[in-house]
Every structure is written in C-alpha cells, then in structure tokens.
Motif scaffolding. Structure first.
Motif, PDB file in Angstrom:
ATOM      1  N   UNK A 171      54.335  44.321  41.007  1.00  0.00           N
ATOM      2  CA  UNK A 171      53.764  42.969  41.009  1.00  0.00           C
ATOM      3  C   UNK A 171      52.567  42.927  41.961  1.00  0.00           C
ATOM      4  N   UNK A 172      51.470  42.403  41.432  1.00  0.00           N
ATOM      5  CA  UNK A 172      50.275  42.166  42.232  1.00  0.00           C
ATOM      6  C   UNK A 172      50.052  40.659  42.232  1.00  0.00           C
ATOM      7  N   UNK A 173      49.941  40.062  43.402  1.00  0.00           N
ATOM      8  CA  UNK A 173      49.745  38.600  43.430  1.00  0.00           C
ATOM      9  C   UNK A 173      48.603  38.267  44.393  1.00  0.00           C
ATOM     10  N   UNK A 174      47.724  37.401  43.910  1.00  0.00           N
ATOM     11  CA  UNK A 174      46.411  37.182  44.531  1.00  0.00           C
ATOM     12  C   UNK A 174      46.354  35.822  45.227  1.00  0.00           C
ATOM     13  N   UNK A 175      45.341  35.669  46.085  1.00  0.00           N
ATOM     14  CA  UNK A 175      45.192  34.379  46.772  1.00  0.00           C
ATOM     15  C   UNK A 175      43.723  34.083  47.044  1.00  0.00           C
ATOM     16  N   UNK A 176      43.482  32.940  47.685  1.00  0.00           N
ATOM     17  CA  UNK A 176      42.120  32.518  48.003  1.00  0.00           C
ATOM     18  C   UNK A 176      41.407  33.509  48.927  1.00  0.00           C
ATOM     19  N   UNK A 177      42.167  34.363  49.614  1.00  0.00           N
ATOM     20  CA  UNK A 177      41.531  35.294  50.545  1.00  0.00           C
ATOM     21  C   UNK A 177      41.168  36.632  49.894  1.00  0.00           C
ATOM     22  N   UNK A 178      41.466  36.803  48.611  1.00  0.00           N
ATOM     23  CA  UNK A 178      41.085  38.047  47.933  1.00  0.00           C
ATOM     24  C   UNK A 178      39.689  37.918  47.332  1.00  0.00           C
ATOM     25  N   UNK A 179      39.070  39.080  47.088  1.00  0.00           N
ATOM     26  CA  UNK A 179      37.686  39.087  46.591  1.00  0.00           C
ATOM     27  C   UNK A 179      37.562  40.010  45.375  1.00  0.00           C
ATOM     28  N   UNK A 180      36.491  39.797  44.577  1.00  0.00           N
ATOM     29  CA  UNK A 180      36.258  40.716  43.447  1.00  0.00           C
ATOM     30  C   UNK A 180      36.086  42.159  43.924  1.00  0.00           C
ATOM     31  N   UNK A 181      35.480  42.355  45.105  1.00  0.00           N
ATOM     32  CA  UNK A 181      35.290  43.735  45.612  1.00  0.00           C
ATOM     33  C   UNK A 181      36.654  44.391  45.841  1.00  0.00           C
ATOM     34  N   UNK A 182      37.600  43.639  46.385  1.00  0.00           N
ATOM     35  CA  UNK A 182      38.947  44.193  46.603  1.00  0.00           C
ATOM     36  C   UNK A 182      39.595  44.571  45.275  1.00  0.00           C
ATOM     37  N   UNK A 183      39.375  43.727  44.260  1.00  0.00           N
ATOM     38  CA  UNK A 183      39.957  44.011  42.941  1.00  0.00           C
ATOM     39  C   UNK A 183      39.422  45.340  42.422  1.00  0.00           C
ATOM     40  N   UNK A 184      38.112  45.535  42.523  1.00  0.00           N
ATOM     41  CA  UNK A 184      37.495  46.778  42.062  1.00  0.00           C
ATOM     42  C   UNK A 184      38.069  47.981  42.799  1.00  0.00           C
ATOM     43  N   UNK A 185      38.158  47.870  44.129  1.00  0.00           N
ATOM     44  CA  UNK A 185      38.688  48.990  44.931  1.00  0.00           C
ATOM     45  C   UNK A 185      40.145  49.273  44.578  1.00  0.00           C
ATOM     46  N   UNK A 186      40.911  48.210  44.423  1.00  0.00           N
ATOM     47  CA  UNK A 186      42.343  48.386  44.155  1.00  0.00           C
ATOM     48  C   UNK A 186      42.567  49.051  42.797  1.00  0.00           C
ATOM     49  N   UNK A 187      41.763  48.681  41.793  1.00  0.00           N
ATOM     50  CA  UNK A 187      41.907  49.302  40.465  1.00  0.00           C
ATOM     51  C   UNK A 187      41.625  50.802  40.576  1.00  0.00           C
ATOM     52  N   UNK A 188      40.593  51.117  41.331  1.00  0.00           N
ATOM     53  CA  UNK A 188      40.212  52.520  41.558  1.00  0.00           C
ATOM     54  C   UNK A 188      41.388  53.291  42.200  1.00  0.00           C
ATOM     55  N   UNK A 189      41.919  52.727  43.262  1.00  0.00           N
ATOM     56  CA  UNK A 189      43.014  53.375  43.992  1.00  0.00           C
ATOM     57  C   UNK A 189      44.246  53.486  43.094  1.00  0.00           C
ATOM     58  N   UNK A 190      44.558  52.390  42.397  1.00  0.00           N
ATOM     59  CA  UNK A 190      45.739  52.365  41.531  1.00  0.00           C
ATOM     60  C   UNK A 190      45.644  53.420  40.439  1.00  0.00           C
ATOM     61  N   UNK A 191      44.463  53.567  39.844  1.00  0.00           N
ATOM     62  CA  UNK A 191      44.354  54.533  38.745  1.00  0.00           C
ATOM     63  C   UNK A 191      44.578  55.943  39.288  1.00  0.00           C
ATOM     64  N   UNK A 192      44.108  56.215  40.520  1.00  0.00           N
ATOM     65  CA  UNK A 192      44.347  57.519  41.148  1.00  0.00           C
ATOM     66  C   UNK A 192      45.828  57.739  41.413  1.00  0.00           C
ATOM     67  N   UNK A 193      46.498  56.708  41.915  1.00  0.00           N
ATOM     68  CA  UNK A 193      47.925  56.804  42.252  1.00  0.00           C
ATOM     69  C   UNK A 193      48.755  57.073  40.984  1.00  0.00           C
ATOM     70  N   UNK A 194      48.472  56.325  39.932  1.00  0.00           N
ATOM     71  CA  UNK A 194      49.265  56.478  38.693  1.00  0.00           C
ATOM     72  C   UNK A 194      49.007  57.853  38.074  1.00  0.00           C
TER      73      UNK A 194
END
Ligand SMILES: Cc1ncc(COP(=O)(O)O)c(C=O)c1O
Length: 383
Positions: free
Chosen positions: A353-376
């Motif tokens: 589960x990934x859950x977002x809030x007002x303190x998250x940013x599009x840049x974080x989303x991009x980085x997290x997708x990158x990291x997640x794809x490496x992890x998987x």
C-alpha cells in the motif's frame, strides 16, 4: 554522505503533523496548562480552546459542535460506538458489519461474539465493493447495529454511506461508520444522512496522535464507555487532552479549507504513481482499482514478489510504504481485506500500500517509481 530524504508514502498509517498544527498546539503544552473544568482564568482559556476546536471538527464532519465528542482516537471511537448501540438495545443480540473493517471494529466484534452476540460479516466483491442487497439481507429483527466503514484503510475503496445510513434508518437500527480514513479526504456531511455515530481520528489528517472524535447524532441516544467526571457533556469522562484537541481542531480546519484542491492534487500524485508503476513494472495489478476510491490510496500487487521483502528494500532506499494495515504488519498474515476481496494468499502477500498526502510531490513520485521498479526487478531475479 548525507542520507537521502525520506519519501513517505504511508499516510494511511499516520501523517506528518502540519507545522501550523504544531504552532497552534505549543502554547497548550507550555504556559496554557489549564484544566477546562476549572473555573480559574487558565481553565476558562483551555475550555475556550476546546470549544473552538469542537467547532472546527464539526465543520469538517458537517454537523453541530454539540454532536462532537472528543476521544483518544479512532479505536476508542469505534469501541465506544459499538458498545453504546448494544447497551442501548439489551434485547437485540445481533450486529452486522463487513469482512474488511479495521481491527478497531473486528476485535470488539469478536469480543461481543464471545459474550454471546451474533455478528454477521458482509462480504465484498473482487474490487472491494459491497452488495447492498447482501447488507439488507443480513439485517434481522434482532439486529441492533450496522457498522460499515466509510473508506477502507488498505485499498481506499469507498462505501455508499448515504445508502447504508438510509437502509439502517428504514430497518430502525443504529448506523455507525468508521470514517477514520475518509475524513479530510472526501466531504462528509454527517447531518445530511441518518448516521447515528461516526468515528474520526486526528493523526490521519496531519494532527497529533492519541486524539479523535465520535460524532453522536443529536437525535440518537448515547451510553458512555468511560464513566467519571462530566466532561464532554457526560458522554466521555476524563480530563480533556487539550493540546491534542487544539491540534486536531487546527488539522480539521486546514483539511476542510483545502479539501477540494487537495483531493485533486493528491489524486494526480496517486494516478501518476500508478501509471508510472504500470509502465515500468510488468505484472502489476491495482487492488480495488475498479471501485470508487479515496484520492490518496494505491494498493498494488506485484506478481511473484513477497511484499515484506519489497518493503525492506524500499526502506533501505528511504521509501516508506506498507504491506496491509500497520496494525498487522510484521505478523506475516496476508491482509484480511485482500483475502475478503478474493485475492489468493500469493497475491495478498505480494501487495503493497502506498498512500499519499499534501506533503508529497511529483518529484517524489518519479523517484519512488524508479526505486520500486529496481526493487521488484531484483526480487524477481532472486526468486
Ligand atoms: C479505518 C481505521 N479505523 C480505525 C483506526 C484506528 O484509529 P486510531 O489509530 O486513531 O486509534 C484506523 C487507523 O489505522 C483506521 O485506518
């Protein structure tokens, strides 16, 4: 080398305190230490602060200030609501809830069952949706209460509150809703529906932990769980958690002020994250993706991966997410919510589960997708 900043995508577990909330609380952790029940000047200021917060929370819930009872959080609100409905109906020994509730509902239900109550659990379909006919079917002449969450904490799937409340009214039973995850994310109009009780919690909306509220409809009877002093109009005894309540009030005010814009912004983050994950990672499925959902929640299944292992690697890369609900994390049990949705053990244990809030940013989303794809990719290679 300095540590990379944390990417916090676990906002359904808890949220960061908004700095404006902290600022509002600080005086009440310092010089403003009065007891709202005492008649001195300090006490009166504390009572005024609690009154102000009650108005702020009422505005968020869409109800009268007098219908807000402050509690120690969502868990107490849930327990108190169930206990009240059953105590007020001593001859009715049956209650109806769903298979996907939070443990703050399921555990008290188990305890009531051990005392001889009968509990009926309504199932959900593969997308996490309720069948209203099944809900109606489960209600019997001796049902005291229907308790259904407003939004699921693991998948974000929304339940039809107005319809459920109307059904309970037609059947002449109490209706409680656990709106802990819905509050501050979607509009809640408590007074516009025949809801008896509604639970909310401060720490899910950028307020402090250990404080929450229960909406008690002014036309509904109430039997208190905690007995003692006459605080909260005799509905919940105990000296008020003044700093917590002030913080909760401020958090509610901020959530209401930005409800519409934030829903759009946070949904855009969630959608970008899901799109990115699907593009970069083969074998991704969105649990509950076919149902109406909260704007901030994404529950993804990664074929062939153990979520617990993925979490460890994400954590090392400074990405915070969760597997199932926080309260069951570490127990290695597949999520009861995903199991109820018909996911096999494998898929349930492969879900994050990934859950977002007002303190998250599009840049974080991009980085997290990158990291997640490496992890998987790594976990699949090593499997
Ligand atoms: C749906 C739901 N209900 C109840 C709770 C419990 O709330 P609290 O942590 O304030 O006790 C939570 C917290 O995770 C939740 O998500």
């Amino acid at each position: 080398m300095p540590e990379a900043p944390l990417i916090y995508f676990d906002n359904n577990a808890t949220t960061r305190i908004d700095p404006r909330v902290l600022e509002a609380m600080l005086p009440f952790l310092g010089e403003e230490y009065g007891n709202p029940s005492s008649g001195c000047r300090l006490g009166k200021r504390a009572a005024n602060a609690v009154r102000h917060a009650r108005g702020q929370v009422a505005a968020l819930l869409g109800c009268e200030p007098g219908e807000v009872v402050f509690t120690s959080g969502g868990t107490e609100s849930d327990n108190a609501a169930l206990a009240s409905a059953l105590r007020l109906n001593p001859r009715r020994r049956h209650l109806v809830t769903t298979a996907v509730e939070h443990h703050a509902i399921l555990k008290p239900c188990e305890a009531f069952a051990a005392q001889g109550y009968e509990v009926a659990y309504v199932d959900v379909d593969g997308e996490g949706r309720l069948d209203m006919h099944e809900v109606a079917h489960k209600i019997k002449p001796d049902t005291a209460l229907l308790s259904v969450m407003a939004a699921n904490n693991e998948t974000g799937v929304l339940f039809p509150l107005a319809e459920l409340a109307e059904l309970a009214r037609e059947k002449g039973i109490f209706f409680h809703t656990d709106a802990v995850q819905a509050a501050g994310k979607i509009p809640l109009r408590a007074s516009a529906m025949p809801v008896s009780y509604m639970s909310v919690s401060s720490h899910k909306i950028h307020g402090p932990k250990g404080v929450g509220a229960l909406y008690v409809n002014r036309h509904t009877a109430w039997s208190p769980l905690l007995l003692g002093g006459g605080q909260e109009g005799g509905r919940r005894a105990g000296t008020e958690n003044v700093p917590g309540i002030v913080g909760f009030g401020k958090a509610a005010e901020l959530a209401l002020a930005s409800l519409e814009t934030e829903a759009v912004e946070v949904a855009a983050l969630r959608d970008a994250f899901e799109r990115g994950a699907r593009e970069r990672i083969p074998g991704v499925r969105v649990n509950g993706g076919g149902a109406p959902r909260l704007p901030n929640t994404s529950n993804l299944a990664f074929d062939g991966v153990e979520a617990e292992n993925a979490l460890l690697l994400l954590e090392r890369a400074r990405v915070c997410a969760s597997a199932g609900s926080a309260c069951t994390a570490g127990s290695l049990q597949p999520s009861h919510v995903l199991r109820a949705m018909g996911c096999g053990r494998e898929r349930a244990k492969a879900s994050l589960r990934f859950s977002f809030s007002r303190f998250n940013t599009p840049a974080e989303v991009g980085q997290a997708v990158e990291i997640l794809s490496g992890v998987i990719a790594r976990l699949r290679r090593e499997a």
